[in-house]
Design a protein around this motif. Structure first.
Motif, PDB file in Angstrom:
ATOM      1  N   UNK A  25      53.377  37.085  36.079  1.00 25.66           N
ATOM      2  CA  UNK A  25      52.483  38.536  35.989  1.00 25.66           C
ATOM      3  C   UNK A  25      52.807  39.449  37.302  1.00 25.66           C
ATOM      4  N   UNK A  26      52.567  40.513  37.258  1.00 24.91           N
ATOM      5  CA  UNK A  26      52.793  41.614  38.253  1.00 24.91           C
ATOM      6  C   UNK A  26      51.541  42.384  38.301  1.00 24.91           C
ATOM      7  N   UNK A  27      51.021  42.308  39.437  1.00 20.28           N
ATOM      8  CA  UNK A  27      49.670  43.075  39.598  1.00 20.28           C
ATOM      9  C   UNK A  27      49.649  44.018  40.506  1.00 20.28           C
ATOM     10  N   UNK A  28      49.146  45.149  40.331  1.00 20.20           N
ATOM     11  CA  UNK A  28      48.919  46.024  41.534  1.00 20.20           C
ATOM     12  C   UNK A  28      47.642  45.599  42.550  1.00 20.20           C
ATOM     13  N   UNK A  29      47.644  45.669  43.722  1.00 19.20           N
ATOM     14  CA  UNK A  29      46.485  44.989  44.423  1.00 19.20           C
ATOM     15  C   UNK A  29      45.062  45.671  44.046  1.00 19.20           C
ATOM     16  N   UNK A  30      45.158  46.930  44.126  1.00 17.73           N
ATOM     17  CA  UNK A  30      43.985  47.890  43.585  1.00 17.73           C
ATOM     18  C   UNK A  30      43.370  47.189  42.257  1.00 17.73           C
ATOM     19  N   UNK A  31      44.032  46.914  41.396  1.00 14.15           N
ATOM     20  CA  UNK A  31      43.530  46.170  40.114  1.00 14.15           C
ATOM     21  C   UNK A  31      43.184  44.770  39.920  1.00 14.15           C
ATOM     22  N   UNK A  32      43.789  44.153  41.120  1.00 12.38           N
ATOM     23  CA  UNK A  32      43.647  42.512  41.093  1.00 12.38           C
ATOM     24  C   UNK A  32      42.278  42.163  41.505  1.00 12.38           C
ATOM     25  N   UNK A  33      42.132  40.833  40.777  1.00 11.40           N
ATOM     26  CA  UNK A  33      40.814  40.193  41.119  1.00 11.40           C
ATOM     27  C   UNK A  33      41.289  38.434  41.154  1.00 11.40           C
ATOM     28  N   UNK A  34      40.332  37.699  41.974  1.00 12.64           N
ATOM     29  CA  UNK A  34      40.809  36.393  42.052  1.00 12.64           C
ATOM     30  C   UNK A  34      40.940  35.643  40.639  1.00 12.64           C
ATOM     31  N   UNK A  35      39.923  36.069  39.732  1.00 15.25           N
ATOM     32  CA  UNK A  35      39.875  35.644  38.375  1.00 15.25           C
ATOM     33  C   UNK A  35      41.299  35.887  37.749  1.00 15.25           C
ATOM     34  N   UNK A  36      41.714  37.068  37.846  1.00 11.67           N
ATOM     35  CA  UNK A  36      42.922  37.610  37.078  1.00 11.67           C
ATOM     36  C   UNK A  36      44.023  36.761  37.646  1.00 11.67           C
ATOM     37  N   UNK A  37      44.176  36.657  39.146  1.00 12.40           N
ATOM     38  CA  UNK A  37      45.391  35.883  39.676  1.00 12.40           C
ATOM     39  C   UNK A  37      45.223  34.530  39.232  1.00 12.40           C
ATOM     40  N   UNK A  38      44.150  33.609  39.229  1.00 14.73           N
ATOM     41  CA  UNK A  38      44.135  32.511  38.890  1.00 14.73           C
ATOM     42  C   UNK A  38      44.268  32.276  37.186  1.00 14.73           C
TER      43      UNK A  38
END
Length: 512
Positions: free
Chosen positions: A494-507
């Motif tokens: 996945x690629x996520x913009x930091x402004x939209x990222x959360x720890x749960x999403x990254x994990x």
């Protein structure tokens, strides 16, 4: 043991401990007390004296090489060797694990104090006892497996099992989670709580303040070789701001300095359909990776340990591990192929390794030599290094990166971790890169040094550099990145913009 000693709540008291090295007073009348059966965290900036204090306690620095007293269960101790402290029930586990990779788990656990029967090592009993110790630390592995086949988290548990084979009462852990992923760190924290319930006292040195807040009963802060305070968690004294203020001597309200947002620049690096096969491991480690890096941005690379993040860095930086690579690499729109790191450096790519002690620096050389190491050609005339130019260069980067060192001739192995990391970064900035890969840039350094590293990163971005930051610390990835790629089992999931990222999403992406 007399009645007074029995009633004392303290298993350990260190009184007015002073330890000097040539030209440096590492500890200055430090006082440190640990209650029986508690988890006591010891925090402070790199170079504050934490590890030195524990080396005094464990006998690495023997009685007579320091002044002051060590009291264990109320009795003054004189430890001349680590064996003396072990006999007294103290075990210390260092950040660099002291296991022998080629030996089995059971051989490592009982190395140096083997179980004998009729003058011979009783291997059957050794295996049985090792199995019991592994069960105690909740590690489900065959005692006969070689240590090199275990991950870092499991090796850490083997070290603890090894400590318990010596009947300890006081366990010291120096940065035990520095190289662990979140799951392994959580497992270790749960184990320490279980040991506490069994009456085992633990002292833990850690730079991870959230971890300290979560587990500590008491926290002692050391700064510049002196005891600053001890904070009681039950009384609500252990907060992130209180720890930071006492560690660095000032308040840092946000350890992640802000960077003004700006428009995304041109694409400076692009990877297309990138694959890598590791002949040594006999497996594919990178699979169909695609990513872009724009000018003046921080691209975070997140994922669990072993996901392939560092392997990606190696494969881009001239492939020093000799992977079999397919795919395309572009810099500023031009297809490039790097057969060795020298070619990557010449093209404007630099890589600050995650392991500064083994791969990033030459610890027996001085600050000046390490800063100039990656670009000696620039300082040389007819194959001879111009020493004046080398000194001027070292002064420039020492000042620009606020490297704290008594002199440029100081052996780099004697600097704190944070200052070693600054030298490692400065070494690569001297190559004048356009793109900088930072692999675990703040691993094993304190909160004050982290803030300084983040500030340096922001300055570099403002100057037009682009940064690829690999990190296992999710708050760091979320706070310092503009965009984040998540890696799982060698693939970008996945690629996520930091402004939209959360720890749960990254994990979630990291475990796909």
């Amino acid at each position: 043991m007399d009645k007074t000693t029995q009633q004392s709540p303290y298993i350990l008291e260190m009184k007015d401990i002073t330890k000097e090295f040539p030209g440096v007073k590492a500890l200055d009348k430090v006082n440190f007390r640990v209650k029986r059966g508690e988890i006591h965290c010891l925090v402070g900036e790199n170079g504050a004296g934490k590890s030195t204090l524990m080396k005094v306690l464990s006998g690495v620095w023997p009685h007579g090489s320091y002044s002051g007293d060590i009291l264990l269960n109320g009795s003054v101790q004189t430890f001349y060797h680590t064996q003396d402290s072990e006999k007294a029930g103290i075990a210390i586990i260092y950040q660099e694990l002291a296991l022998i990779p080629e030996l089995s788990v059971y051989e490592n656990i009982f190395l140096g104090h083997e179980i004998h029967k009729r003058g011979l090592v009783d291997w059957n009993e050794t295996i049985i006892k090792s199995g019991e110790l592994l069960e105690r630390v909740r590690l489900k592995v065959n005692p006969e497996v070689k240590v090199k086949e275990l991950g870092v988290g499991k090796q850490q548990l083997v070290e603890i099992a090894k400590a318990f084979s010596k009947n300890i009462d006081l366990l010291i852990l120096d940065e035990p989670t520095a190289a662990l992923n979140d799951d392994d760190s959580e497992n270790l924290m749960m184990l320490l709580k279980e040991l506490k319930a069994e009456g085992i006292t633990s002292i833990m040195i850690s730079h991870k303040l959230r971890e300290v807040i979560k587990i500590a009963d008491t926290v002692t802060v050391i700064r510049d070789g002196q005891t600053i305070c001890s904070l009681d968690a039950a009384a609500g004294e252990v907060t992130e701001q209180a720890l930071i203020r006492n560690m660095v001597g000032r308040a840092i309200h946000d350890i992640f300095p802000k960077r003004a947002p700006k428009e995304r620049g041109e694409v400076v690096l692009e990877v297309k359909n990138w694959n890598a096969y590791d002949p040594a491991a006999g497996r594919s480690i990178l699979k169909e990776m695609n990513l872009k890096v724009h000018k003046g941005e921080v691209v975070g690379v997140a994922g669990l340990i072993g996901a392939g993040r560092t392997e990606l860095a190696y494969s881009l930086f001239g492939n020093p591990r000799h992977y079999q690579i397919s795919g395309q690499l572009f810099m500023y729109g031009q297809a490039v192929t790097f057969r060795q790191p020298r070619e990557a450096i010449q093209a404007g790519l630099a890589y600050v390794t995650e392991d500064r002690k083994r791969e990033g620096l030459i610890l027996i050389q001085d600050v000046k030599n390490n800063l100039s190491l990656a670009n000696l050609k620039k300082l040389s005339r007819r194959g001879v290094v111009n020493e004046n130019d080398e000194i001027n260069t070292a002064v420039q980067y020492k000042n620009a990166l606020t490297i704290k060192t008594p002199s440029l001739e100081q052996t780099i192995g004697n600097l704190s971790g944070g200052n070693q990391q600054k030298v490692s970064i400065g070494k690569w900035l001297f190559t004048e890169p356009k793109i900088l890969i930072l692999d675990e840039p703040t691993r094993g350094i304190d909160v004050g040094a982290k803030y300084e590293i983040y500030t340096i990163m922001n300055k570099l971005i403002d100057q037009g550099l682009s940064i690829i930051m690999i990190s296992s610390e999710l708050p760091e990835v979320l706070s310092m990145s503009d965009r984040i790629y998540v890696v799982s089992e060698g693939r970008i999931t996945g690629e996520v913009n930091a402004a939209e990222a959360t720890q749960d999403k990254i994990m979630e992406l990291a475990t796909m």
